[in-house]
Design a protein around this motif. Sequence first.
Motif, short mmCIF file in Angstrom:
data_model
loop_
_atom_site.label_atom_id
_atom_site.label_comp_id
_atom_site.label_asym_id
_atom_site.label_seq_id
_atom_site.Cartn_x
_atom_site.Cartn_y
_atom_site.Cartn_z
N TYR A 296 -8.55 55.29 81.36
CA TYR A 296 -9.49 54.85 82.39
C TYR A 296 -10.94 54.98 81.97
N PHE A 297 -11.18 55.22 80.68
CA PHE A 297 -12.53 55.40 80.16
C PHE A 297 -12.76 54.47 78.97
N SER A 298 -13.98 53.97 78.85
CA SER A 298 -14.44 53.27 77.65
C SER A 298 -15.24 54.29 76.87
N GLY A 299 -14.70 54.78 75.76
CA GLY A 299 -15.35 55.83 75.00
C GLY A 299 -14.69 57.17 75.27
N GLN A 300 -15.22 58.21 74.63
CA GLN A 300 -14.63 59.55 74.72
C GLN A 300 -15.30 60.37 75.82
N SER A 301 -14.47 60.97 76.66
CA SER A 301 -14.97 61.92 77.65
C SER A 301 -14.27 63.25 77.42
N PHE A 302 -14.87 64.30 77.98
CA PHE A 302 -14.35 65.66 77.86
C PHE A 302 -14.25 66.26 79.25
N LEU A 303 -13.23 67.07 79.48
CA LEU A 303 -12.98 67.66 80.79
C LEU A 303 -12.97 69.18 80.67
N ASN A 304 -13.77 69.84 81.48
CA ASN A 304 -13.80 71.29 81.53
C ASN A 304 -13.58 71.73 82.97
N PRO A 305 -12.32 72.06 83.33
CA PRO A 305 -12.06 72.53 84.70
C PRO A 305 -12.85 73.81 84.99
N LEU A 306 -13.49 73.85 86.14
CA LEU A 306 -14.27 75.02 86.53
C LEU A 306 -13.53 75.88 87.55
N THR A 307 -12.54 75.30 88.22
CA THR A 307 -11.73 76.04 89.18
C THR A 307 -10.26 75.71 88.96
N ASP A 308 -9.42 76.55 89.49
CA ASP A 308 -7.98 76.36 89.40
C ASP A 308 -7.49 75.66 90.68
#
Length: 152
Positions: free
Chosen positions: A35-47
């Motif tokens: 669902y993205f054009s290019g690279q994204s990064f995900l950092n969950p901040l909560t559980d």
Amino acid sequence: MSTQNPAATPAADAASAAFAPLFGLGEPNDGFAQYFSGQSFLNPLTDPQVTQFIANVTFEPGCRNNWHIHHASTGGGQILLCTDGRGWYQEWSKEAQPLTPGTVVFIPADVKHWHGAARDSWMSHVAFEAPGTDCSNEWLEPVSDEGYNALA
């Protein structure tokens, strides 16, 4: 969850050497890469098993997500808090709005939109769904290169 350390992958290490977001880079966002054009990064901040899910999303230069809609029968929508870099937010049939550190965007439920980095800048935002009932996300078509490249 720890928010202090960026991901330990080679791609994340290389990216974080040039860009160090306030909440860390996180891991490559492979689960949503389609669902993205290019690279994204995900950092969950909560559980999400404990409380509302809140995550830092980082976009490399030129990366943006597809058009999408956050549905809800009541309430809902999405909130973005831009923390780093420069990017764009756009609702269907409206002009794109710049995202810079400190920009807060409330996206009501059922509004078609996209967001991502500027062509020449990394961008990070904290994202979370506004509380609501029967919340779901509908991913749609990619943002056209022509439309995206027309942004200053």
